[in-house]
Write an enzyme that holds these catalytic residues in place. Structure first.
Site, mmCIF file in Angstrom:
data_model
loop_
_atom_site.group_PDB
_atom_site.id
_atom_site.type_symbol
_atom_site.label_atom_id
_atom_site.label_comp_id
_atom_site.label_asym_id
_atom_site.label_seq_id
_atom_site.Cartn_x
_atom_site.Cartn_y
_atom_site.Cartn_z
ATOM 1 N N SER A 1 0.831 -1.204 0.000
ATOM 2 C CA SER A 1 0.000 0.000 0.000
ATOM 3 C C SER A 1 0.862 1.250 0.000
ATOM 4 O O SER A 1 1.969 1.266 0.562
ATOM 5 C CB SER A 1 -0.866 -0.019 1.264
ATOM 6 O OG SER A 1 -1.453 1.238 1.474
ATOM 7 N N TYR B 1 -2.033 -1.255 11.148
ATOM 8 C CA TYR B 1 -2.285 -1.774 9.797
ATOM 9 C C TYR B 1 -1.142 -1.381 8.848
ATOM 10 O O TYR B 1 -0.565 -2.213 8.149
ATOM 11 C CB TYR B 1 -3.624 -1.234 9.255
ATOM 12 C CG TYR B 1 -3.694 -1.252 7.755
ATOM 13 C CD1 TYR B 1 -3.894 -2.446 7.071
ATOM 14 C CD2 TYR B 1 -3.496 -0.075 7.006
ATOM 15 C CE1 TYR B 1 -3.907 -2.468 5.683
ATOM 16 C CE2 TYR B 1 -3.511 -0.090 5.628
ATOM 17 C CZ TYR B 1 -3.710 -1.285 4.972
ATOM 18 O OH TYR B 1 -3.698 -1.306 3.600
ATOM 19 N N LYS C 1 2.080 -3.627 6.758
ATOM 20 C CA LYS C 1 2.509 -3.574 5.347
ATOM 21 C C LYS C 1 4.031 -3.363 5.268
ATOM 22 O O LYS C 1 4.708 -3.982 4.462
ATOM 23 C CB LYS C 1 1.767 -2.469 4.588
ATOM 24 C CG LYS C 1 0.282 -2.749 4.389
ATOM 25 C CD LYS C 1 0.019 -3.972 3.508
ATOM 26 C CE LYS C 1 -1.434 -4.330 3.380
ATOM 27 N NZ LYS C 1 -1.697 -5.654 2.829
#
Ligand code: UD1
Length: 343
Positions: free
Chosen positions: A125, A150, A154
């Site tokens: 992302s 979150y 990544k």
């Protein structure tokens, strides 16, 4: 050739399965259905005339994952989408996010190693860049400290993949997505958030259809032309196609190094108000919205420099904002119509 798509019944996963099947790949999906529905494989079949195989289990279950790879040691490539992705929830439940997103990744990589499988595509992302110092942001921009657990999963995942690639016979590509929106033109698959949507476009379409009362625009005092925050929105079909290109690049031995990273964006940023205007134009609906305060953790503006992806992958996002909003609206209407019939 067989491709494993983890999280293949989810939003980006299902669109990628369609594109893979339409390019002649056989697909097997693993999904725990925590944020999706098994019926999606019927919708995929309605579009492509082929029903992908679906195995329902959790990739955090190491034994089941290793057992799967033993049974499928002829897989030509793995595309790993399966992960939890709600930013706010990750702040409340960090351990769940680290366990789920990191353990499942390790189990998949282990299963691949045990069976000599080489080609791995990872769903990353643009969140790894934070608020970049230079826009547009290119793949070589420094990564900023993650704003949320979150986002951190990544970053950690990219590190895990990089180290595993260096140490084993693995080849990997991390695709850093900007903001995927829109739906398949058939309106048979699309984004289906559980509960109240966090993301802008599902909130817009749900407001227009009457499920939500009003959209809150989070802040109009950013340092941008109209004061609202800017993102690089990319049509989910353009994004899905990039995965097919990435898999083919690996299989055909075209990679320049063992671990490659690509931005998947259009290179153009739009503000929240521009997204709303586009929606109102293509739908003919007046959207009920108000300006409220900023959302915590939001960055002001980000858009991609896609030139490296365009040149190296021979891939380019071609669909514009109006087409994205049109397809999102068509999907929302079709889904609610079907839902009504069921009740
Ligand atoms: C968010 C995540 C990002 C993640 C991505 C996955 C945050 C801070 N970032 O991106 O890490 O990879 O989703 O899809 O959550 N907006 C409104 N009103 C709304 C919803 C959104 O004004 O009700 C605005 C936001 O402030 C932002 C823009 O719309 O400026 C896009 O928001 P969103 O769709 O949630 O995506 P991101 O925040 O960019």
């Amino acid at each position: 050739m067989k491709i494993l798509v983890t999280g293949g019944t989810g939003y980006i996963g299902s669109h990628t399965v369609v594109e893979l099947q339409e390019s002649g790949f056989e697909v097997v999906i693993i999904d725990n259905l925590s944020n999706s529905n098994a019926e999606i494989v019927n919708s995929i079949e309605a579009i492509t005339a082929t029903k992908p195989q679906l195995e329902i289990f959790d990739l955090v279950d190491r034994e089941k994952t290793l057992n799967f790879f033993k049974r499928h040691n002829d897989i030509a490539g793995v595309i790993h989408f399966a992960a939890l992705k709600a930013v706010g929830e990750s702040v409340e439940k960090p351990l769940e996010y680290y366990r789920n997103n990191i353990e499942s990744l390790i189990n998949v990589l282990d299963g691949m190693r045990a069976n000599g499988l080489e080609n791995f595509v990872f769903s990353s992302s643009c969140t790894v860049y934070g608020q970049p110092d230079v826009l547009p942001v290119s793949e070589s921009a420094p990564l900023k400290k993650a704003e949320s657990p979150y986002g951190n999963t990544k970053q950690i995942s990219e590190d895990v993949i990089c180290d595993a690639t260096n140490a084993t016979g693995l080849r990997s590509i991390a695709l850093r997505y900007f903001n995927p929106i829109g739906a398949h033109e058939s309106a048979l698959i699309g984004e289906l958030p559980l509960g109240v949507p966090n993301n802008l476009v599902p909130f817009i379409t749900q407001t227009a259809i009457g499920i939500r009362e009003q959209l809150s625009v989070y802040g109009d005092n950013y340092n941008t032309p109209d004061g609202t925050a800017i993102r690089d929105y990319i049509h989910v079909i353009d994004l899905a196609k990039a995965h097919v290109v990435a898999v083919e690049r690996m299989i055909k031995g075209k990679m320049k190094k063992e671990f490659e990273i690509f931005n998947l964006g259009t290179g153009k940023g739009y503000s929240v108000l521009e997204v709303i205007k586009s929606f109102e134009k293509v739908s003919g609906e007046k959207l009920n919205y108000i300006i409220t305060g900023r959302r915590e953790g939001d960055i002001e503006q980000v858009w991609a420099d896609p030139s490296y992806s365009n040149a190296e992958l021979g891939w380019k996002a071609v669909k514009g904002l109006d087409e994205m909003m049109q397809s999102a609206w068509k999907w929302e209407q079709a889904y609610r119509e079907k839902d009504k019939d069921k009740r």
